[in-house]
Design an enzyme around this catalytic site. Structure first.
Site, PDB file in Angstrom:
ATOM      1  CG  HIS A 212      -1.881   1.175   1.207  1.00 50.20           C
ATOM      2  ND1 HIS A 212      -3.140   1.102   0.635  1.00 50.20           N
ATOM      3  CD2 HIS A 212      -1.753   2.441   1.675  1.00 50.20           C
ATOM      4  CE1 HIS A 212      -3.734   2.268   0.755  1.00 50.20           C
ATOM      5  NE2 HIS A 212      -2.919   3.097   1.392  1.00 50.20           N
ATOM      6  CB  CYS A 213       2.009   3.392  -2.663  1.00 48.08           C
ATOM      7  SG  CYS A 213       3.123   4.793  -2.950  1.00 48.08           S
ATOM      8  N   PRO A 214       1.434   5.080   0.394  1.00 52.00           N
ATOM      9  CG  PRO A 214       2.782   5.844   2.135  1.00 52.00           C
ATOM     10  CD  PRO A 214       2.572   4.676   1.227  1.00 52.00           C
TER      11      PRO A 214
END
Length: 330
Positions: free
Chosen positions: A147-149
Site C-alpha cells: 500500500h503506497c501512501p
C-alpha cells in the site's frame, strides 16, 4: 476508484509541482537568454514541462485505477465444506443455521508447484495466489505488492505497471532538473569567476540541486529495487516475507525476459468490481465457531430463545392462577 487516503495526493503533487514551478520561473527563463543558440533554452523548458505532465498522468492513473480488488462474497464458501466437519441446527420458524468448520488454508498448484492460499474472514473468499488483504483499504488485492501512501492506493495486479513507470519517470525528472540546474551554475561560475557570486545570482539553482539530490536517493533506489523485483517476478510483500525466513520456491518466475514481458506487455484484465451493479442486502445466517474456546457465538439466537422461554413461563403461571381462582370459587 481512489483509495481511502487519497488526501495524501495533495502532498505528493506539492512535492512534484513546487520544484518544477521554481525551476521554470527562476532557472529555465534565464537559460532562454543564455542558451539562445538552436533554441536550446526552449527545448529544455519544453522537456521539463513534458516530463512533469507525463509524471502527473501516471500518478493519476495509478491512484484512480482499481488495483485488482477481489469482490467480497455475501456468504462463506459453502461449496468448499464438502468432506469437512460441519453441524446444522433448525431454529424456530424453519430457518436453517449452520455451524461450519472449514480449513483456513488450502493448496493449489501453480506451474506444478504447490502454493498455499488462505481464507479471508473479512471478504469470505479464498484468496487467489499472490493475493493479500490490505488493512488500510480493507480489501483483498490480487498480486498485492504494497500500500503506497504517496499515491493513496494499493499497488496490485492492475496498476503495478503505471506505478513503476511513475516512480522511474519521477527519477528521470529529478535527474533532468538536477543536471540543468548544475549546468546553469557552471555557466554562472564561468561568467562571474567565483562560486559565491554564482550562488548569489541564482540561489534557486543550488536549492534545486540539493532537493533533487536528496529525493533521487529515495526514488532512484526504489526504481532499482522494483527492477530487481520485476526480474525475479516477485512482489514487495513476497520479498519481505522471504527475508523473514520463509524460504519458498517462486512458482511465478518465468525468466528475466519473460517476466519483463509479462509486466510491460501483458494485457490489463478488466476490473472485477462492478460499480454499476445493484447492491444486495446481506443477511448472515451463519454462526461461527470461536477460535478461543470453540463455543458457538450467536447472540441473536440466544436472545430469541430466551424471549420464547420467558413467554412460555408467563403462560404457565397465568394458567395456574386461573385454575386456583376457579377452585376457590367452587
Amino acid at each position: 476508484m481512489f483509495g481511502p487516503d487519497v488526501g495524501s495526493l495533495i502532498f505528493t503533487l506539492l512535492l512534484i509541482l513546487a520544484p518544477v514551478f521554481v525551476f521554470c520561473a527562476l532557472v529555465a527563463t534565464k537559460l532562454l537568454h543564455e542558451l539562445h543558440s538552436y533554441n536550446a533554452g526552449y527545448a529544455i523548458l519544453f522537456l521539463v514541462i513534458f516530463l512533469t505532465i507525463y509524471v502527473l498522468i501516471l500518478l493519476f492513473l495509478t491512484s484512480a485505477r482499481d488495483p485488482g480488488v477481489v469482490p467480497r462474497s455475501t456468504n462463506p464458501p459453502s461449496e468448499e465444506f464438502g468432506g469437512y466437519e460441519s453441524s446444522a441446527s433448525v431454529e424456530v420458524g424453519g430457518n436453517l443455521s449452520e455451524n461450519l468448520q472449514f480449513p483456513r488454508s488450502k493448496e493449489v498448484f501453480v506451474n506444478g508447484v504447490p502454493v498455499r492460499v488462505k481464507y479471508c474472514e473479512t471478504c469470505m473468499v479464498y484468496r487467489p495466489p499472490r493475493c493479500s488483504h490490505c488493512s488500510i483499504c480493507d480489501n483483498c488485492v490480487e498480486r498485492f505488492d504494497h500500500h503506497c501512501p504517496w499515491v493513496g492506493q494499493c499497488i496490485g495486479k492492475r496498476n503495478y505497471r503505471t506505478f513503476f513507470l511513475f516512480v522511474s519517470s519521477s527519477a528521470l525528472l529529478c535527474i533532468t532538473v538536477f543536471s540543468i540546474s548544475a549546468l546553469h551554475m557552471k555557466l554562472l561560475i564561468n561568467k562571474n569567476a567565483t562560486i559565491l557570486e554564482a550562488i548569489r545570482e541564482s540561489p534557486a539553482s543550488l536549492v534545486l540541486m540539493a532537493y533533487c539530490f536528496v529525493l533521487l536517493w529515495f526514488i532512484g533506489g526504489l526504481t532499482f529495487f522494483h527492477l530487481y523485483l520485476i526480474c525475479s517476478n516477485q512482489t514487495t510483500y513476497e520479498n519481505f516475507r522471504r527475508r523473514g525466513g520463509s524460504r519458498v520456491v517462486n512458482a511465478f518466475d518465468r525468466g528475466c525476459t519473460n517476466n519483463f514481458v509479462e509486466i510491460f506487455c501483458g494485457k490489463t484484465e478488466p476490473s472485477r468490481i462492478k460499480l454499476r451493479s445493484y447492491a444486495h442486502q446481506v443477511v448472515a445466517n451463519f454462526a461461527y465457531v470461536s477460535e478461543k474456546n470453540g463455543t458457538v457465538e450467536d447472540r441473536r439466537a440466544n436472545v430469541e430463545e430466551g424471549v420464547d422461554i420467558g413467554n412460555d413461563i408467563l403462560k404457565i403461571s397465568q394458567r395456574r392462577d386461573s385454575v386456583r381462582a376457579g377452585e376457590q370459587i367452587r
